[in-house]
Design a protein around this motif. Structure first.
Motif, PDB file in Angstrom:
ATOM      1  N   PHE A  94       0.845  -1.189   0.000  1.00 12.22           N
ATOM      2  CA  PHE A  94       0.000   0.000   0.000  1.00 12.22           C
ATOM      3  C   PHE A  94       0.882   1.242   0.000  1.00 12.22           C
ATOM      4  O   PHE A  94       1.915   1.279   0.656  1.00 12.22           O
ATOM      5  CB  PHE A  94      -0.899   0.041   1.240  1.00 12.22           C
ATOM      6  N   GLY A  95       0.458   2.257  -0.714  1.00 11.46           N
ATOM      7  CA  GLY A  95       1.112   3.556  -0.706  1.00 11.46           C
ATOM      8  C   GLY A  95       0.365   4.499   0.236  1.00 11.46           C
ATOM      9  O   GLY A  95      -0.267   4.063   1.186  1.00 11.46           O
ATOM     10  N   ARG A  96       0.382   5.745  -0.099  1.00 14.75           N
ATOM     11  CA  ARG A  96      -0.285   6.731   0.748  1.00 14.75           C
ATOM     12  C   ARG A  96      -1.784   6.496   0.764  1.00 14.75           C
ATOM     13  O   ARG A  96      -2.358   5.978  -0.188  1.00 14.75           O
ATOM     14  CB  ARG A  96       0.013   8.132   0.250  1.00 14.75           C
ATOM     15  N   ILE A  97      -2.389   6.885   1.865  1.00 18.23           N
ATOM     16  CA  ILE A  97      -3.841   6.924   1.965  1.00 18.23           C
ATOM     17  C   ILE A  97      -4.178   8.345   2.388  1.00 18.23           C
ATOM     18  O   ILE A  97      -3.645   8.847   3.377  1.00 18.23           O
ATOM     19  CB  ILE A  97      -4.376   5.912   2.996  1.00 18.23           C
ATOM     20  N   ALA A  98      -4.998   9.015   1.616  1.00 17.33           N
ATOM     21  CA  ALA A  98      -5.329  10.410   1.890  1.00 17.33           C
ATOM     22  C   ALA A  98      -6.808  10.522   2.229  1.00 17.33           C
ATOM     23  O   ALA A  98      -7.645  10.067   1.455  1.00 17.33           O
ATOM     24  CB  ALA A  98      -4.998  11.281   0.687  1.00 17.33           C
ATOM     25  N   PRO A  99      -7.141  11.113   3.375  1.00 18.71           N
ATOM     26  CA  PRO A  99      -8.551  11.274   3.711  1.00 18.71           C
ATOM     27  C   PRO A  99      -9.252  12.245   2.758  1.00 18.71           C
ATOM     28  O   PRO A  99      -8.672  13.241   2.321  1.00 18.71           O
ATOM     29  CB  PRO A  99      -8.540  11.825   5.138  1.00 18.71           C
TER      30      PRO A  99
END
Length: 125
Positions: free
Chosen positions: A11-16
């Protein structure tokens, strides 16, 4: 083989994704008060914005009928929670949970953005 890690997926970034009623007001808050930079916008009129600061990324989406949740919609880790708390107070940001040391190893507080979205802020202690 139900475990995704067994397939080698990383997984890479997770942005809300934060819903806002007034995207201009939200952009002003997140850039002026919290120091984010707008890196992308989409729509005419603008209905989606990507904001970045250091390793953090936040997506704003225009939702004119948005009603804020009564729970935290994002968690932000910082390296100086006291300084960010002071900035929020200086700008009259509504503090929902006061700054305190938590038994789970964070010094933390919760604030509301102009649309009532609750953001939990913490620093590892």
């Amino acid at each position: 083989m139900n475990d995704i890690a067994d397939h080698g997926v990383r997984f890479g970034r997770i942005a809300p994704m934060v819903p806002v009623k007034d995207i201009g007001r939200a952009l002003d808050f997140y850039t002026r008060v919290l120091g984010f930079t707008k890196t992308f916008e989409n729509g005419n009129p603008v209905g989606f914005i990507i904001l970045e600061r250091d390793q953090g990324e936040l997506h704003l989406t225009l939702q004119p009928t948005h009603k804020a949740a009564v729970f935290n919609v994002a968690h932000l880790l910082v390296d100086d929670v006291d300084a960010l708390h002071a900035v929020c107070k200086q700008h009259g940001v509504r503090i929902i949970k006061s700054l305190q040391d938590k038994d789970y190893g964070l010094r933390a507080f919760v604030f509301e953005d102009p649309d009532g979205n609750r953001i939990d802020v913490g620093q590892v202690i």
